[in-house]
Structure formats: C-alpha cells, structure tokens
Design a protein around this motif. Structure first.
Motif, PDB file in Angstrom:
ATOM      1  N   LEU A 122      39.160  73.820  40.806  1.00 48.72           N
ATOM      2  CA  LEU A 122      39.409  75.155  41.332  1.00 48.72           C
ATOM      3  C   LEU A 122      38.120  75.919  41.596  1.00 48.72           C
ATOM      4  O   LEU A 122      38.039  76.740  42.506  1.00 48.72           O
ATOM      5  CB  LEU A 122      40.294  75.944  40.361  1.00 48.72           C
ATOM      6  CG  LEU A 122      41.721  75.412  40.184  1.00 48.72           C
ATOM      7  CD1 LEU A 122      42.439  76.201  39.112  1.00 48.72           C
ATOM      8  CD2 LEU A 122      42.487  75.485  41.488  1.00 48.72           C
ATOM      9  N   VAL A 123      37.098  75.653  40.775  1.00 51.18           N
ATOM     10  CA  VAL A 123      35.845  76.382  40.908  1.00 51.18           C
ATOM     11  C   VAL A 123      35.013  75.861  42.069  1.00 51.18           C
ATOM     12  O   VAL A 123      34.377  76.626  42.797  1.00 51.18           O
ATOM     13  CB  VAL A 123      35.043  76.313  39.588  1.00 51.18           C
ATOM     14  CG1 VAL A 123      33.621  76.803  39.792  1.00 51.18           C
ATOM     15  CG2 VAL A 123      35.724  77.148  38.526  1.00 51.18           C
ATOM     16  N   ALA A 152      35.330  66.744  49.469  1.00 52.12           N
ATOM     17  CA  ALA A 152      36.152  65.867  48.638  1.00 52.12           C
ATOM     18  C   ALA A 152      35.298  65.124  47.611  1.00 52.12           C
ATOM     19  O   ALA A 152      35.674  65.006  46.438  1.00 52.12           O
ATOM     20  CB  ALA A 152      36.916  64.876  49.518  1.00 52.12           C
ATOM     21  N   LEU A 153      34.147  64.623  48.039  1.00 53.98           N
ATOM     22  CA  LEU A 153      33.265  63.910  47.112  1.00 53.98           C
ATOM     23  C   LEU A 153      32.717  64.851  46.042  1.00 53.98           C
ATOM     24  O   LEU A 153      32.657  64.486  44.858  1.00 53.98           O
ATOM     25  CB  LEU A 153      32.112  63.265  47.893  1.00 53.98           C
ATOM     26  CG  LEU A 153      32.499  62.108  48.820  1.00 53.98           C
ATOM     27  CD1 LEU A 153      31.284  61.652  49.628  1.00 53.98           C
ATOM     28  CD2 LEU A 153      33.061  60.942  48.014  1.00 53.98           C
ATOM     29  N   ARG A 154      32.343  66.065  46.434  1.00 57.13           N
ATOM     30  CA  ARG A 154      31.807  67.008  45.458  1.00 57.13           C
ATOM     31  C   ARG A 154      32.858  67.406  44.440  1.00 57.13           C
ATOM     32  O   ARG A 154      32.592  67.487  43.230  1.00 57.13           O
ATOM     33  CB  ARG A 154      31.268  68.251  46.183  1.00 57.13           C
ATOM     34  CG  ARG A 154      30.035  67.974  47.023  1.00 57.13           C
ATOM     35  CD  ARG A 154      29.687  69.128  47.936  1.00 57.13           C
ATOM     36  NE  ARG A 154      29.384  70.330  47.185  1.00 57.13           N
ATOM     37  CZ  ARG A 154      30.178  71.409  47.132  1.00 57.13           C
ATOM     38  NH1 ARG A 154      31.338  71.398  47.752  1.00 57.13           N
ATOM     39  NH2 ARG A 154      29.824  72.463  46.449  1.00 57.13           N
ATOM     40  N   SER A 155      34.084  67.660  44.889  1.00 54.04           N
ATOM     41  CA  SER A 155      35.153  68.051  43.979  1.00 54.04           C
ATOM     42  C   SER A 155      35.491  66.928  43.010  1.00 54.04           C
ATOM     43  O   SER A 155      35.695  67.162  41.806  1.00 54.04           O
ATOM     44  CB  SER A 155      36.398  68.449  44.779  1.00 54.04           C
ATOM     45  OG  SER A 155      36.128  69.550  45.621  1.00 54.04           O
ATOM     46  N   LEU A 189      27.306  73.986  38.687  1.00 57.13           N
ATOM     47  CA  LEU A 189      26.112  73.139  38.692  1.00 57.13           C
ATOM     48  C   LEU A 189      26.148  72.151  39.854  1.00 57.13           C
ATOM     49  O   LEU A 189      25.115  71.901  40.500  1.00 57.13           O
ATOM     50  CB  LEU A 189      26.002  72.396  37.361  1.00 57.13           C
ATOM     51  CG  LEU A 189      24.721  71.579  37.148  1.00 57.13           C
ATOM     52  CD1 LEU A 189      23.509  72.500  37.166  1.00 57.13           C
ATOM     53  CD2 LEU A 189      24.792  70.805  35.840  1.00 57.13           C
ATOM     54  N   VAL A 190      27.316  71.596  40.134  1.00 56.13           N
ATOM     55  CA  VAL A 190      27.438  70.672  41.264  1.00 56.13           C
ATOM     56  C   VAL A 190      27.099  71.367  42.569  1.00 56.13           C
ATOM     57  O   VAL A 190      26.409  70.821  43.434  1.00 56.13           O
ATOM     58  CB  VAL A 190      28.862  70.071  41.310  1.00 56.13           C
ATOM     59  CG1 VAL A 190      29.112  69.371  42.640  1.00 56.13           C
ATOM     60  CG2 VAL A 190      29.050  69.081  40.172  1.00 56.13           C
ATOM     61  N   ASN A 191      27.555  72.613  42.711  1.00 52.24           N
ATOM     62  CA  ASN A 191      27.243  73.333  43.943  1.00 52.24           C
ATOM     63  C   ASN A 191      25.769  73.697  44.050  1.00 52.24           C
ATOM     64  O   ASN A 191      25.234  73.832  45.139  1.00 52.24           O
ATOM     65  CB  ASN A 191      28.094  74.603  44.027  1.00 52.24           C
ATOM     66  CG  ASN A 191      29.254  74.440  44.988  1.00 52.24           C
ATOM     67  OD1 ASN A 191      29.399  73.401  45.623  1.00 52.24           O
ATOM     68  ND2 ASN A 191      30.089  75.440  45.084  1.00 52.24           N
ATOM     69  N   ALA A 227      32.690  66.610  40.396  1.00 54.43           N
ATOM     70  CA  ALA A 227      32.725  67.708  39.432  1.00 54.43           C
ATOM     71  C   ALA A 227      33.861  67.526  38.434  1.00 54.43           C
ATOM     72  O   ALA A 227      33.686  67.760  37.221  1.00 54.43           O
ATOM     73  CB  ALA A 227      32.876  69.041  40.169  1.00 54.43           C
ATOM     74  N   ALA A 228      35.033  67.098  38.902  1.00 54.84           N
ATOM     75  CA  ALA A 228      36.173  66.913  38.000  1.00 54.84           C
ATOM     76  C   ALA A 228      35.912  65.799  36.993  1.00 54.84           C
ATOM     77  O   ALA A 228      36.192  65.947  35.789  1.00 54.84           O
ATOM     78  CB  ALA A 228      37.432  66.614  38.816  1.00 54.84           C
ATOM     79  N   VAL A 229      35.376  64.676  37.450  1.00 55.64           N
ATOM     80  CA  VAL A 229      35.124  63.547  36.548  1.00 55.64           C
ATOM     81  C   VAL A 229      34.053  63.900  35.515  1.00 55.64           C
ATOM     82  O   VAL A 229      34.193  63.625  34.315  1.00 55.64           O
ATOM     83  CB  VAL A 229      34.709  62.306  37.366  1.00 55.64           C
ATOM     84  CG1 VAL A 229      34.260  61.177  36.434  1.00 55.64           C
ATOM     85  CG2 VAL A 229      35.873  61.837  38.234  1.00 55.64           C
ATOM     86  N   ILE A 230      32.968  64.524  35.955  1.00 52.34           N
ATOM     87  CA  ILE A 230      31.888  64.884  35.037  1.00 52.34           C
ATOM     88  C   ILE A 230      32.381  65.874  33.986  1.00 52.34           C
ATOM     89  O   ILE A 230      32.082  65.745  32.789  1.00 52.34           O
ATOM     90  CB  ILE A 230      30.698  65.471  35.825  1.00 52.34           C
ATOM     91  CG1 ILE A 230      30.062  64.384  36.701  1.00 52.34           C
ATOM     92  CG2 ILE A 230      29.650  66.051  34.881  1.00 52.34           C
ATOM     93  CD1 ILE A 230      29.013  64.909  37.653  1.00 52.34           C
TER      94      ILE A 230
END
Length: 401
Positions: free
Chosen positions: A55-56, A23-26, A152-154, A29-32
């Motif tokens: 989605l990614v 949840a934190l990673r998603s 990139l987040v992953n 990623a969405a905000v960035i």
C-alpha cells in the motif's frame, strides 16, 4: 529466429515501462518487509508488513511519502483504540459496534484520508485476539516495517516517471478532437444531416469524459515528477503538459458549442443544405487545417527533445497560418451571402467566432503567454512560502497591545 529476437526485444523494452517497473518494486518491497518482520515480530505469519509495503509503495515517490505517514497513523490509532476498549469491556457485539464507530470518527479526526477504514480494521483485528497487548504492538511493528521498507525502496530504486503515458493520453485526446473536426466538415445532404449533426454533438460531449481521464493521468505524471531524482526540470515539464491540457480542454468546450450551432442550423434548414457548395468546401478546408493544427499542438506540448519541439512549433505555426487564411476565405463567402440567408446569420456568425476561438487558443503566442503566467505564479507562490517560513509566528494578542 527473427520472431524470437523480436519477442526478446519487446520483453526487454517492457522492463522500462512504468507498469512493469512498479510491479517489480512493489513485489520486492513486500518480500523484503515480510522477511524482516519474520525476524522481528512474534507473529508466525506477519502479513501486515508486506500488506503495508504494497500500500505504501505507490506509483510516485511523493505519494509514497504522504501515503506512508497516513498509513502508519491509521494503524497506530486503531491499535490504541483496541487496547483501550479491551481493557474496559472486552469483545461483545455492542463493544464491536462502539469500536467501529469510534475508529471511523478518530480516522477523520487524525486526517488519514483514504485510510479511515484501516483504523477500524486495525482495531477489530487487535480486539479479536486473546493476547491483545502483544498482538497490538506486533501489528504496529509490522506496519512500521512495511512502511519503512516501502519508503526505502522508493528512495533506493527511483519510481517510474509517468510522463510518457500522460503524453500518450494527451496525443490520443488531440487525435479524437482532430477526427471530430474532420467529421464536422463532412455534411451529408438531405434529412440525414440533422441526425449526423446531433451525432457530432454527442461525440463532442464525450470529449468531456476523455478530458477527465487524461487529467487523472496527468495528475499521476505530475506526482511522479515531484521529489524524483531522475527528473531535473520537473516543474517546467509539469507546466508544459498542464497548460497544454488546459488549452485542449478549452478547445473541446468550443467544439461542443460549434456542434450545437451546426445542429441548430441543421434543424432550421431541414430540407435544404446548410451552405452552398462553395461555402461548404471552404468550411471543410478550414476545419481540416484546424484538425491538423490540433494534432501539431499536441505534438508540441508532448515533445521531450528541444529539436523535436522546435519542429513541432514550426509545423503548428505553418498550419495555423493556412487555417487562418482558410478562415478568412470562409468568412468572406459568408459575408457575401448574408443577404440571401438573413434568418440564420446569427448562427453562422457564432460558428465563425467559435472557429476563431479555437485557432486563437492554439496559437504559439497564446501558449507561451499562458506558460509564462504559470511559471510566474509558481515562482511567486514559492517565494511567499519561503518568506512565510522565515517570519516569526503571529502574536495571539493582535500586535502586543
């Protein structure tokens, strides 16, 4: 004060749970991706970028990479279709239908899998605006931003490893199988035994659905181990869990057959007990030890520390020794009374064979053999792929004739 400390400890522990990490990673990623798209896109609210990032950023790095590529392909395909239709016919009811039909067909052709509807959605959104070209390329840009940020987040923030939930699902499945074995040994007297035998059969059939759910959880865990920098021995962990689940699946099938056998025995003898008191006690004993062996097997395949694995293996071996001794006593009692109950000796022999199969599948030697076979198969497959990648391409003329 102790309650507050307990609450804080529980919250801190949940920060490491896969669901919380995902949840934190998603969210990040969405905000960035939205902040970047605000600066690079001409759209006032470039929501395609955070939508793509959500989605990614899947639960595993492996699925993120594959999903990101398919997602970008689907959006680009939809945008190109919309640009072509807008230049020729514009937006009408029949052109909209043609756009949707063409987008769905193209989506299957470019193999975007679950993102086939996204091709049509992208085409409709772009076709429905006035400045088609500007909006089209803005949508492509936002999609690329969201996909890039998600990947990139992953890469920077390692995805969670879902081995824990998969191990818990396997342990829970083994516990249900263990309870079923114990329930089978509790034969009631009188007419109710037919109904209870049928209830045990339904319970055994429900294990098929449980195995399907555990298999889905295990597939997620297997994906989380691929390409994950936090995992050093991903292949071995995957194979231990996979071969373990295969063994439990075989045992579940055999248990269902055993319940069918006991149901047939109960129907054949509705007014008398299935076995004498001595034989019934021996059957209850062997089923109880088999139930404990199933739980020990689950503890063995889900053990993460070598010391725990050694203890679990020793416990499983000890339970199997006692279970086989109980099985031999049960077989001797059945053999001594075979002349007294000739009509059902086939069913009684089938029940004995089914118990043998479960104990054989749970054996330490059988598990080691299956694990070695899977390791050997994966090694051969990997070696074949490396050799194939080094070989030159085949000639189309069939050997240069």
């Amino acid at each position: 004060m102790p309650e507050m400390l307990s609450t804080l400890t529980r919250i801190a522990g949940r920060r490491r749970e896969p669901v919380a990490v995902q949840a934190l990673r998603s969210t990040a990623a969405a905000v960035i991706s939205y902040v970047i798209a605000l600066r690079l896109s001409s759209e006032p609210a470039p929501l395609t970028a955070p939508l793509t990032a959500l989605l990614v950023v899947q639960v595993t790095l492996y699925s993120t990479l594959t999903t990101g590529i398919r997602r970008v392909n689907s959006v680009v395909a939809g945008v190109l279709i919309a640009i072509g239709f807008s230049a020729l016919v514009g937006l009408t009811w029949w052109s909209l239908g043609l756009v949707i039909l063409a987008s769905l067909l193209v989506g299957h052709l470019v193999r975007v899998d679950e993102f086939v509807p996204e091709v049509a959605i992208s085409a409709m959104l772009v076709l429905g605006v006035t400045q088609v070209a500007d909006t089209a390329w803005d949508r492509v840009l936002e999609t690329l931003i969201g996909a890039a940020v998600g990947m990139l987040v992953n890469l920077l923030v390692a995805p969670p490893v879902w081995v824990g939930p998969a191990s818990a699902a396997i342990t829970d499945l083994a516990a249900r199988m263990s309870r079923l074995l114990e329930h089978i040994g509790e034969e009631p007297l009188g007419p109710a035994k037919v109904e209870q035998a049928a209830a045990h059969l339904h319970e055994a059939r429900r294990l098929d659905n449980d195995i399907a759910l555990v298999d889905a959880s295990l597939r997620q865990a297997e994906d989380s181990l691929r390409l994950n920098p936090r995992v050093k021995e991903g292949l071995l962990s995957r194979l231990v869990l996979r071969t373990g689940l295969d063994t439990l699946e075989i045992c579940a099938v055999v248990l269902r057959v055993a319940c069918r056998t006991l149901t047939d025995l109960a129907k054949a003898r509705p007014d008398s007990p299935l076995f004498t008191a001595e034989v019934r006690a021996a059957l209850r004993e062997v089923l109880a030890h088999t139930a404990r062996a199933v739980e020990s097997f689950a503890q063995l395949i889900t053990a993460q520390v070598s010391a725990n694995a050694e203890k679990a293996e020793a416990r499983l071996a000890a339970e199997l020794v006692v279970a086989r001794a109980s099985r031999d006593r049960f077989a001797d009692l059945l053999l001594a009374r075979i002349g007294e109950d000739k009509a059902q000796w086939q069913l009684q022999g089938a029940l004995l064979a089914e118990i043998d199969r479960v104990l054989d599948e749970l054996g330490v030697d059988k598990r080691s053999q299956r694990l070695l076979e899977e390791l050997d198969r994966h090694t051969r497959t990997r070696r074949s792929r490396r050799l194939a990648s080094r070989l030159p391409g085949r000639r189309r003329d069939g050997g240069g004739r």
